[in-house]
Write a protein that holds these residues in place. Structure first.
Motif, mmCIF file in Angstrom:
data_model
loop_
_atom_site.group_PDB
_atom_site.id
_atom_site.type_symbol
_atom_site.label_atom_id
_atom_site.label_comp_id
_atom_site.label_asym_id
_atom_site.label_seq_id
_atom_site.Cartn_x
_atom_site.Cartn_y
_atom_site.Cartn_z
ATOM 1 N N ALA A 180 0.750 -1.084 0.014
ATOM 2 C CA ALA A 180 0.152 -0.027 -0.070
ATOM 3 C C ALA A 180 0.846 1.255 -0.040
ATOM 4 O O ALA A 180 0.468 2.114 -0.701
ATOM 5 N N THR A 181 1.899 1.268 0.553
ATOM 6 C CA THR A 181 2.925 2.360 0.684
ATOM 7 C C THR A 181 3.359 2.562 -0.608
ATOM 8 O O THR A 181 3.786 3.780 -1.156
ATOM 9 N N ALA A 182 3.893 1.493 -1.072
ATOM 10 C CA ALA A 182 4.603 1.654 -2.525
ATOM 11 C C ALA A 182 3.609 2.294 -3.654
ATOM 12 O O ALA A 182 4.054 3.342 -4.153
ATOM 13 N N ARG A 183 2.213 1.887 -3.605
ATOM 14 C CA ARG A 183 1.311 2.385 -4.488
ATOM 15 C C ARG A 183 1.290 3.922 -4.053
ATOM 16 O O ARG A 183 0.785 4.857 -5.011
ATOM 17 N N ARG A 184 0.961 4.093 -2.829
ATOM 18 C CA ARG A 184 0.689 5.645 -2.397
ATOM 19 C C ARG A 184 1.797 6.432 -2.538
ATOM 20 O O ARG A 184 1.566 7.781 -3.475
ATOM 21 N N LEU A 185 3.028 6.117 -2.356
ATOM 22 C CA LEU A 185 4.042 7.138 -2.493
ATOM 23 C C LEU A 185 4.534 7.209 -4.125
ATOM 24 O O LEU A 185 4.637 8.406 -4.714
ATOM 25 N N ALA A 186 4.282 6.151 -4.896
ATOM 26 C CA ALA A 186 4.574 6.153 -6.309
ATOM 27 C C ALA A 186 3.357 7.246 -6.910
ATOM 28 O O ALA A 186 3.764 7.943 -7.752
ATOM 29 N N ALA A 187 2.468 7.032 -6.458
ATOM 30 C CA ALA A 187 1.075 8.066 -6.842
ATOM 31 C C ALA A 187 1.192 9.507 -6.636
ATOM 32 O O ALA A 187 1.172 10.317 -7.219
ATOM 33 N N ASP A 188 2.145 9.653 -5.531
ATOM 34 C CA ASP A 188 2.411 10.885 -5.004
ATOM 35 C C ASP A 188 3.553 11.525 -5.864
ATOM 36 O O ASP A 188 4.263 12.785 -5.612
#
Length: 244
Positions: free
Chosen positions: A20-28
């Motif tokens: 989830a962190t990978a997805r969120r930070l990449a989206a940021d």
């Protein structure tokens, strides 16, 4: 999408909070290097992130191996030129009563939950010092503040992570930010490692109310988004309906 573009290395990134962190930070707009033992999952996750316009890479990682963790950090620098953030997320939670004497499971928790964090700090700290800036995010647990039956060793490892994080913060000298994120019950595969039947059944009831992993990713993203002079030191995130 923001354009902060930090380089973030995430351990235990194949599922749960790490994914989830990978997805969120990449989206940021951050560039993420993902590490875990299950490279098939990492490969699929990286493909999805890239397809959605993000920047990501992966590498097999065993956090109990100090040399492997150094190679992981080196890979982030080789791929993206630097390392701005390390998220020490990898963890295991095979709960059992102490009298069950599951000493191999105790050792595994110490190796992953404590040594894994120390290996990450040892690998990333020199590079961050050389850059003059960096951010270490350690994932603990509400178990870093309280102890419950069957969780004595697990909680002990998280108390240690909390102590390590505070010590590192005090030693930072102003060029290193340190954040401890302590999730309450969160949807993840952590409980899958519980081999003790009674502890496994108790955990099913305990986890009846759980946060989505994205809630913890949001907390991490918040800490990373602060300006350089602001250090978010500790964040505890619990389900609203939970008394634990």
């Amino acid at each position: 999408m923001t354009q902060t573009g930090k380089v973030v290395a995430i351990t235990g990134a194949s599922s749960g909070i790490g994914e989830a962190t990978a997805r969120r930070l990449a989206a940021d707009g951050h560039r993420v290097l993902l590490g875990a033992r299950r490279t098939d999952r990492l490969e699929g996750l990286v493909e999805q992130i890239v397809a959605e316009g993000g920047t990501a890479a992966f590498r097999a990682l065993d956090v109990t191996d100090a040399q492997d963790v150094r190679a992981f950090v080196d890979a982030a620098r080789a791929e993206f030129g630097r390392i701005d953030v390390l998220v020490n997320n990898a963890g295991v939670m095979p709960l059992s009563p102490l009298e069950a004497l599951k000493t191999e499971e105790w050792d595994r928790m110490i190796d992953v939950n404590v040594r894994g964090v120390l290996h990450g700090i040892a690998a990333a700290l020199p590079a961050m010092r050389a850059q003059g800036a960096g951010h270490i995010v350690n994932i603990a647990s509400v178990g870093a503040y309280e102890v419950s039956p069957t969780a004595a060793v697990y909680c002990a490892t998280k108390f240690v992570v909390r102590a390590i994080s505070e010590g590192l913060r005090q030693e930072s000298g102003g060029d290193l930010r340190v954040t401890l994120v302590s999730p309450g019950v969160t949807e993840s595969e952590l409980a899958d490692s519980i081999s003790d039947p009674a502890a496994r059944e108790a955990m099913k009831a305990y986890r009846a109310v759980a946060l989505p992993a994205s809630a913890i990713a949001d907390a991490i993203a918040y800490a990373l988004s602060q300006p350089p002079g602001v250090d978010v030191n500790e964040v505890i995130v619990r389900p609203t309906a939970s008394a634990q």
